[in-house]
Scaffold this motif. Structure first.
Motif, PDB file in Angstrom:
ATOM      1  N   GLN A   3       0.835  -1.201   0.000  1.00 43.46           N
ATOM      2  CA  GLN A   3       0.000   0.000   0.000  1.00 43.46           C
ATOM      3  C   GLN A   3       0.871   1.253   0.000  1.00 43.46           C
ATOM      4  O   GLN A   3       0.580   2.216  -0.702  1.00 43.46           O
ATOM      5  CB  GLN A   3      -0.932   0.023   1.221  1.00 43.46           C
ATOM      6  CG  GLN A   3      -1.880  -1.140   1.298  1.00 43.46           C
ATOM      7  CD  GLN A   3      -3.014  -1.032   0.307  1.00 43.46           C
ATOM      8  OE1 GLN A   3      -2.835  -0.795  -0.865  1.00 43.46           O
ATOM      9  NE2 GLN A   3      -4.213  -1.221   0.809  1.00 43.46           N
ATOM     10  N   LEU A   6       2.237   1.786  -3.440  1.00 43.61           N
ATOM     11  CA  LEU A   6       1.190   2.289  -4.332  1.00 43.61           C
ATOM     12  C   LEU A   6       0.953   3.787  -4.117  1.00 43.61           C
ATOM     13  O   LEU A   6       0.811   4.554  -5.081  1.00 43.61           O
ATOM     14  CB  LEU A   6      -0.114   1.517  -4.125  1.00 43.61           C
ATOM     15  CG  LEU A   6      -0.116   0.073  -4.608  1.00 43.61           C
ATOM     16  CD1 LEU A   6      -1.361  -0.654  -4.120  1.00 43.61           C
ATOM     17  CD2 LEU A   6       0.002   0.011  -6.125  1.00 43.61           C
ATOM     18  N   GLY A  10       1.788   6.535  -6.965  1.00 42.78           N
ATOM     19  CA  GLY A  10       0.656   7.377  -7.353  1.00 42.78           C
ATOM     20  C   GLY A  10       0.890   8.831  -7.006  1.00 42.78           C
ATOM     21  O   GLY A  10       0.600   9.737  -7.798  1.00 42.78           O
ATOM     22  N   ILE A  50     -13.543   8.160  -8.860  1.00 45.67           N
ATOM     23  CA  ILE A  50     -12.874   6.980  -8.301  1.00 45.67           C
ATOM     24  C   ILE A  50     -13.674   6.410  -7.140  1.00 45.67           C
ATOM     25  O   ILE A  50     -13.969   5.209  -7.091  1.00 45.67           O
ATOM     26  CB  ILE A  50     -11.447   7.331  -7.839  1.00 45.67           C
ATOM     27  CG1 ILE A  50     -10.556   7.657  -9.035  1.00 45.67           C
ATOM     28  CG2 ILE A  50     -10.834   6.186  -7.018  1.00 45.67           C
ATOM     29  CD1 ILE A  50      -9.259   8.344  -8.667  1.00 45.67           C
ATOM     30  N   MET A  60     -13.357  -1.404  -8.677  1.00 39.29           N
ATOM     31  CA  MET A  60     -11.915  -1.268  -8.476  1.00 39.29           C
ATOM     32  C   MET A  60     -11.480  -2.026  -7.230  1.00 39.29           C
ATOM     33  O   MET A  60     -12.188  -2.048  -6.233  1.00 39.29           O
ATOM     34  CB  MET A  60     -11.552   0.202  -8.282  1.00 39.29           C
ATOM     35  CG  MET A  60     -11.738   1.053  -9.481  1.00 39.29           C
ATOM     36  SD  MET A  60     -11.074   2.677  -9.087  1.00 39.29           S
ATOM     37  CE  MET A  60     -12.019   3.644 -10.201  1.00 39.29           C
ATOM     38  N   SER A  61     -10.289  -2.566  -7.299  1.00 41.46           N
ATOM     39  CA  SER A  61      -9.719  -3.219  -6.119  1.00 41.46           C
ATOM     40  C   SER A  61      -9.285  -2.146  -5.119  1.00 41.46           C
ATOM     41  O   SER A  61      -9.113  -0.975  -5.475  1.00 41.46           O
ATOM     42  CB  SER A  61      -8.507  -4.058  -6.517  1.00 41.46           C
ATOM     43  OG  SER A  61      -7.427  -3.216  -6.897  1.00 41.46           O
ATOM     44  N   GLN A  62      -9.087  -2.552  -3.890  1.00 38.09           N
ATOM     45  CA  GLN A  62      -8.611  -1.620  -2.857  1.00 38.09           C
ATOM     46  C   GLN A  62      -7.251  -1.048  -3.238  1.00 38.09           C
ATOM     47  O   GLN A  62      -6.963   0.113  -2.977  1.00 38.09           O
ATOM     48  CB  GLN A  62      -8.542  -2.316  -1.491  1.00 38.09           C
ATOM     49  CG  GLN A  62      -8.145  -1.386  -0.363  1.00 38.09           C
ATOM     50  CD  GLN A  62      -9.102  -0.211  -0.201  1.00 38.09           C
ATOM     51  OE1 GLN A  62     -10.309  -0.370  -0.253  1.00 38.09           O
ATOM     52  NE2 GLN A  62      -8.557   0.977  -0.023  1.00 38.09           N
ATOM     53  N   ASN A  63      -6.415  -1.850  -3.883  1.00 37.40           N
ATOM     54  CA  ASN A  63      -5.105  -1.367  -4.323  1.00 37.40           C
ATOM     55  C   ASN A  63      -5.235  -0.267  -5.373  1.00 37.40           C
ATOM     56  O   ASN A  63      -4.501   0.715  -5.344  1.00 37.40           O
ATOM     57  CB  ASN A  63      -4.261  -2.515  -4.873  1.00 37.40           C
ATOM     58  CG  ASN A  63      -3.741  -3.425  -3.786  1.00 37.40           C
ATOM     59  OD1 ASN A  63      -3.636  -3.031  -2.625  1.00 37.40           O
ATOM     60  ND2 ASN A  63      -3.416  -4.649  -4.155  1.00 37.40           N
ATOM     61  N   THR A  64      -6.170  -0.424  -6.292  1.00 35.61           N
ATOM     62  CA  THR A  64      -6.386   0.592  -7.324  1.00 35.61           C
ATOM     63  C   THR A  64      -6.898   1.877  -6.699  1.00 35.61           C
ATOM     64  O   THR A  64      -6.450   2.975  -7.050  1.00 35.61           O
ATOM     65  CB  THR A  64      -7.372   0.077  -8.394  1.00 35.61           C
ATOM     66  OG1 THR A  64      -6.845  -1.127  -8.963  1.00 35.61           O
ATOM     67  CG2 THR A  64      -7.589   1.103  -9.492  1.00 35.61           C
ATOM     68  N   VAL A  65      -7.826   1.761  -5.773  1.00 38.85           N
ATOM     69  CA  VAL A  65      -8.360   2.939  -5.082  1.00 38.85           C
ATOM     70  C   VAL A  65      -7.251   3.636  -4.304  1.00 38.85           C
ATOM     71  O   VAL A  65      -7.129   4.870  -4.346  1.00 38.85           O
ATOM     72  CB  VAL A  65      -9.543   2.557  -4.163  1.00 38.85           C
ATOM     73  CG1 VAL A  65      -9.974   3.735  -3.309  1.00 38.85           C
ATOM     74  CG2 VAL A  65     -10.713   2.035  -4.985  1.00 38.85           C
ATOM     75  N   PHE A  67      -3.995   3.544  -4.917  1.00 38.37           N
ATOM     76  CA  PHE A  67      -3.086   4.153  -5.893  1.00 38.37           C
ATOM     77  C   PHE A  67      -3.666   5.442  -6.463  1.00 38.37           C
ATOM     78  O   PHE A  67      -2.985   6.475  -6.506  1.00 38.37           O
ATOM     79  CB  PHE A  67      -2.792   3.156  -7.024  1.00 38.37           C
ATOM     80  CG  PHE A  67      -2.006   3.743  -8.157  1.00 38.37           C
ATOM     81  CD1 PHE A  67      -0.641   3.928  -8.047  1.00 38.37           C
ATOM     82  CD2 PHE A  67      -2.635   4.115  -9.339  1.00 38.37           C
ATOM     83  CE1 PHE A  67       0.086   4.479  -9.089  1.00 38.37           C
ATOM     84  CE2 PHE A  67      -1.911   4.665 -10.388  1.00 38.37           C
ATOM     85  CZ  PHE A  67      -0.544   4.845 -10.268  1.00 38.37           C
ATOM     86  N   LEU A  68      -4.933   5.402  -6.880  1.00 39.33           N
ATOM     87  CA  LEU A  68      -5.528   6.558  -7.552  1.00 39.33           C
ATOM     88  C   LEU A  68      -6.003   7.647  -6.588  1.00 39.33           C
ATOM     89  O   LEU A  68      -5.696   8.830  -6.790  1.00 39.33           O
ATOM     90  CB  LEU A  68      -6.700   6.103  -8.426  1.00 39.33           C
ATOM     91  CG  LEU A  68      -6.344   5.254  -9.641  1.00 39.33           C
ATOM     92  CD1 LEU A  68      -7.604   4.716 -10.307  1.00 39.33           C
ATOM     93  CD2 LEU A  68      -5.493   6.047 -10.621  1.00 39.33           C
TER      94      LEU A  68
END
Length: 121
Positions: A3, A6, A10, A50, A60-65, A67-68
């Protein structure tokens, strides 16, 4: 640890994007710093989209959230620069630009978060 990485990547990406926008839109001859304004309100729209997608149906995965939203949007938007620019406007006595910039940033930013979340419905 993943995390943190990420958020790091990001945030760096968002910071570079903000730098480029500010480089091209901020002008010493303009009373309002349009680059910071653009980055902050665009960041509000992006985070609204997002988080709207994340809440809607787990698109979206938690990782994508992370990151973004936390990383990219955290690096892309800037409260410290916004506060400094407002202090500069006040110090120079440009109260009209201060009011337009400060109130406009807050109002438009909040509205764009709602619009971003609405777009995802």
């Amino acid at each position: 640890m993943k995390q943190v990485l990420l958020v790091f990547i990001g945030g760096g990406t968002g910071s570079v994007a903000r730098y480029l926008i500010s480089k091209y839109l901020n002008s010493s001859s303009a009373a309002i710093p349009y680059g910071t304004f653009t980055a902050n309100i665009l960041g509000c729209l992006i985070i609204g989209i997002i988080l709207g997608l994340a809440l809607k149906n787990s698109v979206m995965s938690q990782n994508t959230v992370t990151f973004l939203a936390t990383g990219f949007c955290g690096g892309f938007t800037t409260f410290s620069t916004f506060a400094y620019e407002n202090q500069t406007l006040l110090k120079s006595g440009d109260y009209v630009s201060f009011l337009v910039y400060a109130i406009g940033s807050f109002a438009i930013g909040i509205i764009l978060i709602f619009i971003g979340m609405f777009i995802t419905k």
